[in-house]
Motif scaffolding. Structure first.
Motif, PDB file in Angstrom:
ATOM      1  N   THR A  56       0.835  -1.198   0.000  1.00  0.00           N
ATOM      2  CA  THR A  56       0.000   0.000   0.000  1.00  0.00           C
ATOM      3  C   THR A  56       0.875   1.255   0.000  1.00  0.00           C
ATOM      4  N   ARG A  57       0.221   2.409  -0.075  1.00  0.00           N
ATOM      5  CA  ARG A  57       0.948   3.677  -0.008  1.00  0.00           C
ATOM      6  C   ARG A  57       1.663   3.809   1.338  1.00  0.00           C
ATOM      7  N   GLU A  58       1.000   3.379   2.405  1.00  0.00           N
ATOM      8  CA  GLU A  58       1.613   3.444   3.738  1.00  0.00           C
ATOM      9  C   GLU A  58       2.843   2.537   3.812  1.00  0.00           C
ATOM     10  N   ASP A  59       2.740   1.357   3.202  1.00  0.00           N
ATOM     11  CA  ASP A  59       3.893   0.450   3.156  1.00  0.00           C
ATOM     12  C   ASP A  59       5.045   1.085   2.387  1.00  0.00           C
ATOM     13  N   LEU A  60       4.714   1.744   1.284  1.00  0.00           N
ATOM     14  CA  LEU A  60       5.731   2.419   0.473  1.00  0.00           C
ATOM     15  C   LEU A  60       6.482   3.434   1.323  1.00  0.00           C
ATOM     16  N   TYR A  61       5.737   4.279   2.034  1.00  0.00           N
ATOM     17  CA  TYR A  61       6.380   5.268   2.911  1.00  0.00           C
ATOM     18  C   TYR A  61       7.203   4.583   4.000  1.00  0.00           C
ATOM     19  N   TYR A  62       6.646   3.539   4.594  1.00  0.00           N
ATOM     20  CA  TYR A  62       7.331   2.854   5.683  1.00  0.00           C
ATOM     21  C   TYR A  62       8.671   2.279   5.227  1.00  0.00           C
ATOM     22  N   TYR A  63       8.667   1.555   4.104  1.00  0.00           N
ATOM     23  CA  TYR A  63       9.891   0.898   3.649  1.00  0.00           C
ATOM     24  C   TYR A  63      10.932   1.892   3.143  1.00  0.00           C
ATOM     25  N   ILE A  64      10.490   2.981   2.530  1.00  0.00           N
ATOM     26  CA  ILE A  64      11.449   4.012   2.110  1.00  0.00           C
ATOM     27  C   ILE A  64      12.074   4.656   3.344  1.00  0.00           C
ATOM     28  N   ASP A  65      11.238   5.003   4.322  1.00  0.00           N
ATOM     29  CA  ASP A  65      11.772   5.587   5.562  1.00  0.00           C
ATOM     30  C   ASP A  65      12.717   4.628   6.265  1.00  0.00           C
ATOM     31  N   TYR A  66      12.340   3.356   6.320  1.00  0.00           N
ATOM     32  CA  TYR A  66      13.192   2.361   6.960  1.00  0.00           C
ATOM     33  C   TYR A  66      14.539   2.270   6.246  1.00  0.00           C
ATOM     34  N   PHE A  67      14.495   2.271   4.923  1.00  0.00           N
ATOM     35  CA  PHE A  67      15.730   2.170   4.135  1.00  0.00           C
ATOM     36  C   PHE A  67      16.682   3.312   4.479  1.00  0.00           C
ATOM     37  N   PHE A  68      16.156   4.538   4.528  1.00  0.00           N
ATOM     38  CA  PHE A  68      17.035   5.680   4.778  1.00  0.00           C
ATOM     39  C   PHE A  68      17.435   5.820   6.249  1.00  0.00           C
ATOM     40  N   LYS A  69      16.558   5.458   7.163  1.00  0.00           N
ATOM     41  CA  LYS A  69      16.915   5.511   8.583  1.00  0.00           C
ATOM     42  C   LYS A  69      17.991   4.485   8.925  1.00  0.00           C
ATOM     43  N   ASN A  70      17.999   3.389   8.207  1.00  0.00           N
ATOM     44  CA  ASN A  70      18.954   2.314   8.475  1.00  0.00           C
ATOM     45  C   ASN A  70      19.963   2.148   7.343  1.00  0.00           C
ATOM     46  N   TYR A  71      20.189   3.206   6.603  1.00  0.00           N
ATOM     47  CA  TYR A  71      21.062   3.152   5.431  1.00  0.00           C
ATOM     48  C   TYR A  71      22.451   2.624   5.775  1.00  0.00           C
ATOM     49  N   HIS A  72      23.023   3.136   6.837  1.00  0.00           N
ATOM     50  CA  HIS A  72      24.395   2.741   7.180  1.00  0.00           C
ATOM     51  C   HIS A  72      24.451   1.335   7.779  1.00  0.00           C
ATOM     52  N   THR A  73      23.357   0.870   8.334  1.00  0.00           N
ATOM     53  CA  THR A  73      23.297  -0.502   8.833  1.00  0.00           C
ATOM     54  C   THR A  73      23.095  -1.478   7.676  1.00  0.00           C
ATOM     55  N   LEU A  74      22.220  -1.108   6.739  1.00  0.00           N
ATOM     56  CA  LEU A  74      21.938  -1.957   5.583  1.00  0.00           C
ATOM     57  C   LEU A  74      23.132  -2.032   4.630  1.00  0.00           C
ATOM     58  N   LYS A  75      23.876  -0.942   4.544  1.00  0.00           N
ATOM     59  CA  LYS A  75      25.029  -0.822   3.646  1.00  0.00           C
ATOM     60  C   LYS A  75      24.692  -1.270   2.221  1.00  0.00           C
ATOM     61  N   PRO A  76      23.725  -0.599   1.589  1.00  0.00           N
ATOM     62  CA  PRO A  76      23.342  -1.014   0.230  1.00  0.00           C
ATOM     63  C   PRO A  76      24.438  -0.701  -0.780  1.00  0.00           C
ATOM     64  N   SER A  77      24.540  -1.536  -1.778  1.00  0.00           N
ATOM     65  CA  SER A  77      25.492  -1.287  -2.858  1.00  0.00           C
ATOM     66  C   SER A  77      24.921  -0.195  -3.766  1.00  0.00           C
ATOM     67  N   ILE A  78      25.730   0.260  -4.705  1.00  0.00           N
ATOM     68  CA  ILE A  78      25.262   1.265  -5.665  1.00  0.00           C
ATOM     69  C   ILE A  78      24.109   0.698  -6.479  1.00  0.00           C
ATOM     70  N   LYS A  79      24.217  -0.559  -6.868  1.00  0.00           N
ATOM     71  CA  LYS A  79      23.144  -1.201  -7.632  1.00  0.00           C
ATOM     72  C   LYS A  79      21.851  -1.240  -6.823  1.00  0.00           C
ATOM     73  N   GLN A  80      21.944  -1.566  -5.538  1.00  0.00           N
ATOM     74  CA  GLN A  80      20.752  -1.615  -4.701  1.00  0.00           C
ATOM     75  C   GLN A  80      20.140  -0.223  -4.525  1.00  0.00           C
ATOM     76  N   SER A  81      20.978   0.800  -4.445  1.00  0.00           N
ATOM     77  CA  SER A  81      20.456   2.166  -4.342  1.00  0.00           C
ATOM     78  C   SER A  81      19.695   2.539  -5.607  1.00  0.00           C
ATOM     79  N   LYS A  82      20.259   2.183  -6.756  1.00  0.00           N
ATOM     80  CA  LYS A  82      19.569   2.465  -8.018  1.00  0.00           C
ATOM     81  C   LYS A  82      18.295   1.635  -8.132  1.00  0.00           C
ATOM     82  N   ASP A  83      18.355   0.391  -7.674  1.00  0.00           N
ATOM     83  CA  ASP A  83      17.178  -0.471  -7.723  1.00  0.00           C
ATOM     84  C   ASP A  83      16.040   0.085  -6.867  1.00  0.00           C
ATOM     85  N   LEU A  84      16.383   0.659  -5.712  1.00  0.00           N
ATOM     86  CA  LEU A  84      15.347   1.258  -4.873  1.00  0.00           C
ATOM     87  C   LEU A  84      14.619   2.359  -5.633  1.00  0.00           C
TER      88      LEU A  84
END
Length: 128
Positions: A56-84
């Motif tokens: 849902t739209r709420e899920d979209l906001y939640y997962y985007i916020d989670y991704f950025f709040k935990n960016y340094h913990t997740l340590k996404p690659s450049i490809k994963q950042s582009k994929d997001l």
């Protein structure tokens, strides 16, 4: 008689394969749900949830916020950042504000992929 035995053998093998497939799928789904409940999200699980037809739209906001709040913990690659950004661009509940905000946050965290992120947004907008 022989053809009936072959047919029965194929049916038995088919049923066994079906049961194995269902059990493997159930284990994977159960593991994903456990990760969600414990708060142990990783990039691939976030992407999987965002690509889901039930997202849902709420899920979209939640997962985007989670991704950025935990960016340094997740340590996404450049490809994963582009994929997001690609996933956000293609999501059925997205809008220009969400796309541009996601792009800006990704550029702030990864200035060296600014051009690539701009291309993704331009393609989504139909500019190029």
């Amino acid at each position: 008689m022989e053809t009936q035995a072959v047919f029965v053998a194929y049916c038995v093998i088919g049923v066994i394969l079906l049961v194995i497939s269902v059990r493997l799928y159930y284990k994977k789904t159960q593991k994903d749900n456990e990760m969600l409940e414990s708060g142990e999200l990783n990039c691939s699980l976030i992407f999987k949830k965002l690509k889901s037809s039930q997202c849902t739209r709420e899920d979209l906001y939640y997962y985007i916020d989670y991704f950025f709040k935990n960016y340094h913990t997740l340590k996404p690659s450049i490809k994963q950042s582009k994929d997001l950004l690609k996933i956000v661009c293609l999501h059925k509940h997205t809008n220009a504000q969400i796309i541009l905000k996601t792009q800006k946050l990704l550029v702030d965290l990864n200035p060296n992929i600014k051009y690539q992120l701009n291309k993704i947004v331009e393609i989504r907008a139909g500019i190029c």
